[in-house]
Write a protein that holds these residues in place. Structure first.
Motif, PDB file in Angstrom:
ATOM      1  N   GLN A   1       4.683  17.986  -1.557  1.00 42.80           N
ATOM      2  CA  GLN A   1       3.632  17.699  -0.580  1.00 42.80           C
ATOM      3  C   GLN A   1       4.227  17.325   0.769  1.00 42.80           C
ATOM      4  OE1 GLN A   1       2.083  14.418  -3.126  1.00 42.80           O
ATOM      5  NE2 GLN A   1       1.797  13.334  -1.195  1.00 42.80           N
TER       6      GLN A   1
ATOM      7  N   ARG B   1       2.080   7.202   3.577  1.00 37.88           N
ATOM      8  CA  ARG B   1       2.539   8.598   3.515  1.00 37.88           C
ATOM      9  C   ARG B   1       2.914   9.190   4.862  1.00 37.88           C
ATOM     10  NH1 ARG B   1      -1.591   7.551   0.063  1.00 37.88           N
ATOM     11  NH2 ARG B   1      -1.221   8.026  -2.134  1.00 37.88           N
TER      12      ARG B   1
ATOM     13  N   ARG C   1       0.867  -1.185   0.000  1.00 35.42           N
ATOM     14  CA  ARG C   1       0.000   0.000   0.000  1.00 35.42           C
ATOM     15  C   ARG C   1       0.889   1.215   0.000  1.00 35.42           C
ATOM     16  NH1 ARG C   1      -4.120  -2.373  -0.978  1.00 35.42           N
ATOM     17  NH2 ARG C   1      -3.441  -1.465  -2.918  1.00 35.42           N
ATOM     18  N   SER C   2       0.418   2.314  -0.584  1.00 35.38           N
ATOM     19  CA  SER C   2       1.153   3.577  -0.472  1.00 35.38           C
ATOM     20  C   SER C   2       1.029   4.064   0.957  1.00 35.38           C
ATOM     21  CB  SER C   2       0.560   4.616  -1.423  1.00 35.38           C
ATOM     22  OG  SER C   2       0.774   4.248  -2.762  1.00 35.38           O
TER      23      SER C   2
HETATM   24  C1  FMN Z   1       2.316   7.855 -11.595  1.00 35.34           C
HETATM   25  C2  FMN Z   1       1.883   7.980 -10.151  1.00 35.34           C
HETATM   26  C3  FMN Z   1       1.910   9.215  -9.543  1.00 35.34           C
HETATM   27  C4  FMN Z   1       1.525   9.342  -8.209  1.00 35.34           C
HETATM   28  N1  FMN Z   1       1.637  10.564  -7.612  1.00 35.34           N
HETATM   29  C5  FMN Z   1       1.302  10.685  -6.317  1.00 35.34           C
HETATM   30  C6  FMN Z   1       1.452  11.953  -5.669  1.00 35.34           C
HETATM   31  O1  FMN Z   1       1.850  12.943  -6.255  1.00 35.34           O
HETATM   32  N2  FMN Z   1       1.155  12.009  -4.340  1.00 35.34           N
HETATM   33  C7  FMN Z   1       0.715  10.916  -3.637  1.00 35.34           C
HETATM   34  O2  FMN Z   1       0.469  11.060  -2.439  1.00 35.34           O
HETATM   35  N3  FMN Z   1       0.550   9.729  -4.227  1.00 35.34           N
HETATM   36  C8  FMN Z   1       0.846   9.567  -5.550  1.00 35.34           C
HETATM   37  N4  FMN Z   1       0.734   8.348  -6.162  1.00 35.34           N
HETATM   38  C9  FMN Z   1       0.280   7.184  -5.396  1.00 35.34           C
HETATM   39  C10 FMN Z   1      -1.182   6.902  -5.652  1.00 35.34           C
HETATM   40  O3  FMN Z   1      -1.957   7.904  -5.031  1.00 35.34           O
HETATM   41  C11 FMN Z   1      -1.547   5.512  -5.104  1.00 35.34           C
HETATM   42  O4  FMN Z   1      -0.825   4.533  -5.808  1.00 35.34           O
HETATM   43  C12 FMN Z   1      -3.040   5.259  -5.233  1.00 35.34           C
HETATM   44  O5  FMN Z   1      -3.765   6.060  -4.341  1.00 35.34           O
HETATM   45  C13 FMN Z   1      -3.400   3.796  -4.997  1.00 35.34           C
HETATM   46  O6  FMN Z   1      -3.055   3.400  -3.684  1.00 35.34           O
HETATM   47  P1  FMN Z   1      -2.036   2.213  -3.396  1.00 35.34           P
HETATM   48  O7  FMN Z   1      -0.695   2.574  -3.967  1.00 35.34           O
HETATM   49  O8  FMN Z   1      -1.990   2.109  -1.893  1.00 35.34           O
HETATM   50  O9  FMN Z   1      -2.550   0.968  -4.023  1.00 35.34           O
HETATM   51  C14 FMN Z   1       1.092   8.202  -7.492  1.00 35.34           C
HETATM   52  C15 FMN Z   1       1.048   6.955  -8.121  1.00 35.34           C
HETATM   53  C16 FMN Z   1       1.446   6.835  -9.435  1.00 35.34           C
HETATM   54  C17 FMN Z   1       1.410   5.474 -10.099  1.00 35.34           C
END
Ligand code: FMN
Length: 296
Positions: free
Chosen positions: A204, A120, A117-118
């Protein structure tokens, strides 16, 4: 007898009603009009409807075509050929040897894919040099004696560099470092306030607070040698592979990361003193998992 030529069809119709009661000229009008059979009348009506439909369709198509077709004297759009230059070589100061990365672990790749999961929010806990080495290796580490790396690269041109903004890493001064895949070292670029400069460039909040932020930068000129027509597209695709490696490695270490692309590329590049021919594709904060606090 006065002949009515104004509406021969109507007259024919009226007459045909009458004449069917007698056996004389049934279905044929003789009085005041042209001799027309009943079947002929239906045929004429059908033909008129069909002609009107065809004409309407043609008219609509003509209108559409007028919208999409360029004016006869319009010139083709000019295409500006882009040129790509190689970024200047960075002069690095002290080189720091990184601990050898592990090539086995406790979590399977399936489990990492399932649970990733992402994240932060990062804790205050410092990142160790081994943890930093491991995450950088997952991104661009060299994995054989031919120079192949952990992430795939179109025609093996490897257009990416990893800059590391250090805020809180055990045994490392705060600042900006450049990862060298071949020697598994970090070269100190001496920008001791890199963390503050990054924060000031409008990234951010999570990127400002993480103990480490990896800036994944691309030199499109490297890809342009093999892909002169689409070096940027090819390079961006490669960035995705690197980002996913980082995600899965962080997950396997039970640590936190998120790939971010939402920032001003030129502003952040200038803040970190990068060459104009290097483009930051991702800023990737990394650290131990923090507890999200909910404002009351
Ligand atoms: C090309 C790309 C750009 C992204 N840019 C950001 C961003 O600028 N800030 C952020 O907090 N998350 C960013 N993300 C993460 C996405 O928000 C995240 O992958 C999405 O919410 C799905 O959640 P998960 O990664 O937990 O499955 C980015 C993801 C990708 C693939």
């Amino acid at each position: 007898m006065q002949k009515n030529f104004e509406n021969p069809v109507q007259m024919t119709h009226e007459k045909s009603k009458d004449c069917c009661s007698s056996d004389e000229h049934c279905g044929t009008s003789m009085k005041g009009g042209l001799p027309i059979k009943k079947g002929m009348l239906s045929f004429i009506t059908l033909a008129m409807v069909a002609t009107t439909t065809v004409l309407t369709v043609l008219l609509i198509n003509e209108k559409k075509m007028n919208v999409v077709l360029p004016a006869p004297d319009a010139k083709p759009a000019e295409t500006v050929a882009k040129t790509y230059e190689m970024p200047a070589m960075k002069t690095v100061g002290e080189k720091i040897d990184l601990p050898e990365p592990k090539t086995t672990g406790k979590m399977s790749v399936e489990e990492a894919i399932q649970t990733r999961r992402s994240k932060r929010v990062y804790s205050e806990e410092p990142v160790t040099l081994s943890e930093l080495s491991q995450i950088l290796w997952s991104a661009q580490g060299v994995t054989d004696d031919k120079g192949h790396r952990t992430a795939p690269s179109a025609r093996g041109v490897y257009p990416y560099s990893l800059y590391v903004v250090v805020r809180n890493v055990e045994g490392l001064d705060q600042g900006l470092y450049l990862y060298d895949s071949a020697t598994n070292t970090l070269g100190n670029l001496g920008l001791t306030n890199a963390g503050e400069l990054l924060a000031a460039s409008g990234v951010q909040d999570n990127s400002q607070k993480a103990p480490v932020v990896i800036a994944l930068t691309a030199a499109f000129a490297k890809a342009a040698v093999s892909f002169p027509n689409n070096p940027e597209e090819v390079t961006f695709l490669e960035g995705g592979h690197i980002g996913q490696n980082i995600y899965l490695q962080a997950e396997a270490m039970k640590m936190a990361t998120v790939v971010t692309a939402g920032f001003d590329v030129a502003k952040v590049g200038a803040a970190l003193g990068l060459d104009k021919n290097e483009t930051i594709v991702y800023l990737i904060p990394f650290g131990h998992v923090g507890v999200e606090t909910v404002a009351e």
